[in-house]
Scaffold this active site. Structure first.
Site, PDB file in Angstrom:
ATOM      1  N   CYS A   1     -35.410 -17.731 -33.234  1.00 46.86           N
ATOM      2  CA  CYS A   1     -35.406 -17.323 -31.834  1.00 46.86           C
ATOM      3  C   CYS A   1     -36.597 -17.816 -31.016  1.00 46.86           C
ATOM      4  O   CYS A   1     -37.703 -17.907 -31.523  1.00 46.86           O
ATOM      5  CB  CYS A   1     -35.374 -15.804 -31.752  1.00 46.86           C
ATOM      6  SG  CYS A   1     -34.047 -15.028 -32.666  1.00 46.86           S
TER       7      CYS A   1
ATOM      8  N   ARG B   1     -35.945 -25.007 -32.690  1.00 43.96           N
ATOM      9  CA  ARG B   1     -36.169 -23.892 -33.607  1.00 43.96           C
ATOM     10  C   ARG B   1     -34.861 -23.399 -34.228  1.00 43.96           C
ATOM     11  O   ARG B   1     -34.879 -22.684 -35.228  1.00 43.96           O
ATOM     12  CB  ARG B   1     -36.851 -22.737 -32.860  1.00 43.96           C
ATOM     13  CG  ARG B   1     -38.230 -23.084 -32.346  1.00 43.96           C
ATOM     14  CD  ARG B   1     -38.734 -22.035 -31.371  1.00 43.96           C
ATOM     15  NE  ARG B   1     -39.058 -20.784 -32.034  1.00 43.96           N
ATOM     16  CZ  ARG B   1     -40.270 -20.462 -32.483  1.00 43.96           C
ATOM     17  NH1 ARG B   1     -41.270 -21.307 -32.350  1.00 43.96           N
ATOM     18  NH2 ARG B   1     -40.501 -19.303 -33.063  1.00 43.96           N
TER      19      ARG B   1
ATOM     20  N   TRP C   1     -31.120 -16.700 -32.562  1.00 40.51           N
ATOM     21  CA  TRP C   1     -30.547 -17.065 -33.857  1.00 40.51           C
ATOM     22  C   TRP C   1     -30.046 -15.770 -34.477  1.00 40.51           C
ATOM     23  O   TRP C   1     -30.826 -14.865 -34.773  1.00 40.51           O
ATOM     24  CB  TRP C   1     -31.617 -17.722 -34.728  1.00 40.51           C
ATOM     25  CG  TRP C   1     -31.105 -18.328 -35.991  1.00 40.51           C
ATOM     26  CD1 TRP C   1     -30.380 -19.466 -36.139  1.00 40.51           C
ATOM     27  CD2 TRP C   1     -31.322 -17.823 -37.323  1.00 40.51           C
ATOM     28  NE1 TRP C   1     -30.133 -19.709 -37.471  1.00 40.51           N
ATOM     29  CE2 TRP C   1     -30.692 -18.727 -38.223  1.00 40.51           C
ATOM     30  CE3 TRP C   1     -31.977 -16.717 -37.849  1.00 40.51           C
ATOM     31  CZ2 TRP C   1     -30.711 -18.547 -39.601  1.00 40.51           C
ATOM     32  CZ3 TRP C   1     -31.996 -16.536 -39.230  1.00 40.51           C
ATOM     33  CH2 TRP C   1     -31.362 -17.441 -40.081  1.00 40.51           C
TER      34      TRP C   1
ATOM     35  N   ASN D   1     -38.134 -11.702 -30.524  1.00 42.61           N
ATOM     36  CA  ASN D   1     -38.060 -12.567 -31.704  1.00 42.61           C
ATOM     37  C   ASN D   1     -38.555 -11.756 -32.884  1.00 42.61           C
ATOM     38  O   ASN D   1     -39.646 -11.194 -32.836  1.00 42.61           O
ATOM     39  CB  ASN D   1     -38.934 -13.814 -31.495  1.00 42.61           C
ATOM     40  CG  ASN D   1     -38.863 -14.765 -32.679  1.00 42.61           C
ATOM     41  OD1 ASN D   1     -37.996 -14.630 -33.546  1.00 42.61           O
ATOM     42  ND2 ASN D   1     -39.758 -15.731 -32.720  1.00 42.61           N
ATOM     43  N   GLY D   2     -37.773 -11.694 -33.956  1.00 42.64           N
ATOM     44  CA  GLY D   2     -38.165 -10.916 -35.136  1.00 42.64           C
ATOM     45  C   GLY D   2     -37.047  -9.989 -35.561  1.00 42.64           C
ATOM     46  O   GLY D   2     -35.885 -10.155 -35.164  1.00 42.64           O
TER      47      GLY D   2
ATOM     48  N   GLU E   1     -35.924 -32.026 -53.160  1.00 43.69           N
ATOM     49  CA  GLU E   1     -36.036 -32.225 -51.722  1.00 43.69           C
ATOM     50  C   GLU E   1     -34.883 -33.091 -51.204  1.00 43.69           C
ATOM     51  O   GLU E   1     -34.331 -32.822 -50.124  1.00 43.69           O
ATOM     52  CB  GLU E   1     -37.389 -32.870 -51.393  1.00 43.69           C
ATOM     53  CG  GLU E   1     -37.602 -33.220 -49.935  1.00 43.69           C
ATOM     54  CD  GLU E   1     -37.605 -32.025 -49.007  1.00 43.69           C
ATOM     55  OE1 GLU E   1     -37.528 -32.243 -47.779  1.00 43.69           O
ATOM     56  OE2 GLU E   1     -37.657 -30.863 -49.479  1.00 43.69           O
TER      57      GLU E   1
ATOM     58  N   LYS F   1     -32.161 -31.868 -48.375  1.00 44.49           N
ATOM     59  CA  LYS F   1     -31.885 -32.592 -47.128  1.00 44.49           C
ATOM     60  C   LYS F   1     -30.384 -32.832 -46.959  1.00 44.49           C
ATOM     61  O   LYS F   1     -29.835 -32.665 -45.869  1.00 44.49           O
ATOM     62  CB  LYS F   1     -32.626 -33.934 -47.114  1.00 44.49           C
ATOM     63  CG  LYS F   1     -34.098 -33.826 -46.881  1.00 44.49           C
ATOM     64  CD  LYS F   1     -34.379 -33.388 -45.454  1.00 44.49           C
ATOM     65  CE  LYS F   1     -35.603 -32.513 -45.334  1.00 44.49           C
ATOM     66  NZ  LYS F   1     -35.725 -31.319 -46.068  1.00 44.49           N
TER      67      LYS F   1
ATOM     68  N   GLU G   1     -28.623 -29.538 -46.138  1.00 48.73           N
ATOM     69  CA  GLU G   1     -29.015 -28.993 -44.846  1.00 48.73           C
ATOM     70  C   GLU G   1     -28.237 -29.609 -43.690  1.00 48.73           C
ATOM     71  O   GLU G   1     -27.795 -28.896 -42.779  1.00 48.73           O
ATOM     72  CB  GLU G   1     -30.510 -29.236 -44.596  1.00 48.73           C
ATOM     73  CG  GLU G   1     -31.456 -28.253 -45.243  1.00 48.73           C
ATOM     74  CD  GLU G   1     -32.895 -28.560 -44.879  1.00 48.73           C
ATOM     75  OE1 GLU G   1     -33.620 -27.611 -44.531  1.00 48.73           O
ATOM     76  OE2 GLU G   1     -33.306 -29.729 -44.950  1.00 48.73           O
TER      77      GLU G   1
ATOM     78  N   HIS H   1     -27.768 -29.672 -70.897  1.00 48.24           N
ATOM     79  CA  HIS H   1     -27.860 -28.223 -71.022  1.00 48.24           C
ATOM     80  C   HIS H   1     -27.020 -27.511 -69.965  1.00 48.24           C
ATOM     81  O   HIS H   1     -27.287 -26.351 -69.645  1.00 48.24           O
ATOM     82  CB  HIS H   1     -29.322 -27.776 -70.941  1.00 48.24           C
ATOM     83  CG  HIS H   1     -30.165 -28.294 -72.050  1.00 48.24           C
ATOM     84  ND1 HIS H   1     -30.036 -27.861 -73.360  1.00 48.24           N
ATOM     85  CD2 HIS H   1     -31.134 -29.242 -72.065  1.00 48.24           C
ATOM     86  CE1 HIS H   1     -30.897 -28.510 -74.127  1.00 48.24           C
ATOM     87  NE2 HIS H   1     -31.578 -29.356 -73.364  1.00 48.24           N
TER      88      HIS H   1
ATOM     89  N   LYS I   1     -35.749 -23.853 -37.319  1.00 46.16           N
ATOM     90  CA  LYS I   1     -36.915 -24.676 -37.650  1.00 46.16           C
ATOM     91  C   LYS I   1     -38.061 -23.830 -38.159  1.00 46.16           C
ATOM     92  O   LYS I   1     -38.677 -24.127 -39.173  1.00 46.16           O
ATOM     93  CB  LYS I   1     -37.359 -25.467 -36.413  1.00 46.16           C
ATOM     94  CG  LYS I   1     -38.552 -26.390 -36.665  1.00 46.16           C
ATOM     95  CD  LYS I   1     -38.215 -27.481 -37.658  1.00 46.16           C
ATOM     96  CE  LYS I   1     -39.357 -28.432 -37.877  1.00 46.16           C
ATOM     97  NZ  LYS I   1     -39.065 -29.401 -38.950  1.00 46.16           N
TER      98      LYS I   1
END
Length: 608
Positions: free
Chosen positions: A2, A27, A74, A98-99, A481, A485, A488, A504, A603
């Site tokens: 947010c 964000r 968000w 925000n929060g 990573e 990516k 995402e 395994h 973000k």
């Protein structure tokens, strides 16, 4: 996550609010809205979807004024709808938040019993009603806000306007970032400085528990005890200004190709001809590094992967035990802290809620000291750590981190070399690693030249639903990573494993529909990796190998080899990241996803 923008001015603030929201789009969000105080009183406009949806709604039914607040949401409580969008109003009051208010259900029940009607599913609406209730008993809006804040459990940044106080905007922060912008005859608040860079280059970073009363002419900051305090003003530089795409199709693409430059910036002034300049960490660094017996690294997401790579470097160069942990796990367990342990946090924004909470817990746990690796100089993480090293990545707008990750790796390599020197690292070895770092920007440029080749390979992933990434040693977190990516931004399910773990369990997944990506530098683990990849081919798996040109791989049916330039071993983890970034980017473009703002992600994750 947010975003908040607020303004008090002698001019119409709507254009300021709208542009601020656009600058906060990076964000991550799913709805937007704003409230202004006009001659008609409090007016609010909201819309689910992108900021442009709000702009269209506002154009059809304008609301202008000299005081206003705005928000990109968000969704956490309730779906992304017009009703759940911020701001939330109660009487003459309007609030953006925000929060997360953790005790919102109990507060909602209490307010409903007193006759308040709720129109949204959000936790934020309770704040608006609490303020309305308290406003009836408080002489000022400030007094009402100061009375309500102790009732809230959780994290918040709040901005409030009230038609009964038409020339004021109030804001408060606890656990979520908030910055004040200082203009000439006008004042602003925002979730970060980027949102305000359009109107001012002077900002004040609010501390935990601060409340600020803002008018067009001035502002007053109160600390958590209600005392008037002075917070330093910071002059922003050009590096703090908002980026544009600069001719690239997406911010992510631009940021991938910025890496040669930002890595050079990260190294500038931190390495000499043959050694790391430890003073770059601050005046306390050498004393801390001399006393370190082991390290705890705590981070989230991409930053966690950079910490995993650093573990290899620290144990190899400094001979020190190093534990790397996800911040959201660390903060909720009993931690045994060995003597003389350095606590290291890594965060792009410096406002990541779980990482900040871990740091605050660690500060009560007997650590030797606290080091932050961060991209934002005035962030909470930096301010609350003993020493810090800035990554110099510049603003990173794409939600999927690219240049922030590689600059973190460089910063962590400098940490490893500095600590190792205090433990007797051979000067020749340090000189070899530093010599490689001097080559790094040019090496990045060489590898990014593979872009067109990788773009062609991406076509073979666009119709796939799953992918497997493999690496050994320090390339295992690089494989992690790469998988992150891809998932995402392309929404392809992707997982990473140490290549030796194939037999395994993961080998059961391999068939001709499962692309398997391997990173294969020419090092001491190469032959082991080749054996693992033979197991994949034997099961019909389609291999895509990013291999050192001298590693002995050749393309054949079922095996596509992307020949990488030979690079110094100390740079392998950094440089083998780049083609995986390009691969995920081109696959996402082919699939038509929102590359810079992937669904459900934000973000800066400033809530738990």
């Amino acid at each position: 996550m947010c975003g908040i923008v607020g303004a008090v001015a002698q001019r119409n603030v709507y254009p300021i609010l709208l542009e601020g929201l656009r600058r906060l789009e990076y964000r991550g969000y799913d709805s937007a809205g704003y409230s202004v105080l006009s001659e008609q009183g409090l007016q609010t406009r909201k819309a689910a979807g992108k900021v442009e949806e709000l702009a269209r709604a506002a154009a059809a039914d304008p609301a202008d004024g000299h005081v206003g607040i705005a928000h990109t949401r968000w969704a956490t409580h309730g779906e992304p709808t017009d009703i759940n969008s911020h701001p939330h109003n109660s009487g003459t009051l309007s609030v953006v938040h925000n929060g997360i208010i953790e005790n919102h259900e109990a507060l909602r029940s209490e307010l409903q019993a007193q006759g308040y009607q709720f129109h949204s599913q959000t936790d934020t609406e309770v704040v608006a009603h609490l303020l309305h209730r308290q406003r009836q008993h408080s002489a000022t809006l400030l007094a009402a806000l100061q009375a309500v804040l102790p009732l809230l459990q959780g994290a918040y940044a709040l901005a409030v306007i009230d038609a009964q106080s038409p020339g004021q905007l109030l804001a408060a922060r606890s656990g979520s970032p908030l910055v004040l912008g200082v203009g000439i005859g006008e004042m602003f608040v925002g979730s970060d400085a980027l949102a305000l860079r359009q109107v001012t280059d002077r900002v004040v970073y609010l501390d935990e528990g601060d409340v600020v009363v803002v008018s067009a002419a001035d502002y007053t900051v109160y600390d958590a005890q209600g005392k008037v305090v002075e917070r330093p003003r910071v002059q922003l530089t050009e590096q703090d200004s908002i980026a544009d795409k600069g001719g690239y199709r997406h911010f992510m693409c631009k940021e991938i190709f910025q890496q040669a430059a930002v890595l050079a910036d990260t190294l500038q002034g931190r390495i000499s001809g043959d050694r790391v300049i430890t003073a770059a960490f601050g005046h306390r660094a050498q004393i801390l590094f001399q006393g370190v017996a082991q390290l705890h690294i705590v981070a989230c997401g991409t930053s966690y992967h950079s910490g995993m790579v650093a573990k290899y470097w620290l144990e190899q160069l400094a001979g020190l035990p190093c534990q790397v942990e996800v911040a959201s796990e660390y903060r909720y367990r009993q931690v045994a802290v060995p003597a003389n342990t350095l606590f290291v946090t890594i965060s792009q924004s410096g406002e990541t809620a779980d990482t900040l909470a871990a740091l605050r817990k660690a500060r009560e746990s007997g650590y030797l000291g606290f080091l932050a690796i961060c991209n934002v100089a005035n962030s909470s993480l930096v301010r609350e750590s003993d020493i810090a090293l800035m990554t110099q990545a510049g603003p990173e707008i794409g939600v999927a981190s690219t240049k922030a990750f590689t600059t973190q790796l460089v910063a962590l390599q400098l940490v490893a070399l500095s600590i190792a020197r205090e433990r007797g690292l051979c000067a020749t070895v340090e000189a070899q690693w530093v010599a490689a770092l001097h080559q790094l920007p040019q090496r990045v440029t060489e590898i990014l030249a593979l872009d067109s080749q990788i773009e062609q390979i991406a076509e073979q992933f666009a119709d796939k639903h799953h992918a497997l990434f493999l690496g050994r040693g320090e390339q295992y977190p690089i494989a992690q990573e790469g998988a992150l990516k891809l998932k995402e931004i392309s929404y392809i399910h992707a997982e990473a494993y140490p290549a030796g773990e194939l037999k395994h369990g993961p080998l059961a997944l391999v068939d001709e529909q499962m692309p398997v990506v391997a990173v294969a530098p020419n090092n001491e683990l190469l032959e082991k990796l080749k054996s693992n990849l033979h197991e994949v081919r034997a099961r019909g798996g389609q291999l895509y190998v990013f291999a050192d040109r001298d590693a002995g791989f050749t393309s054949e049916p079922g095996v596509t080899v992307i020949a990488m330039p030979h690079v110094p071993k100390s740079l392998e983890a950094i440089l083998y990241t780049l083609p995986l970034q390009l691969l995920s980017y081109h696959v996402a473009v082919l699939k038509g996803t929102d590359v810079d703002q992937p669904r459900n992600l934000a973000k800066s994750v400033t809530v738990e």
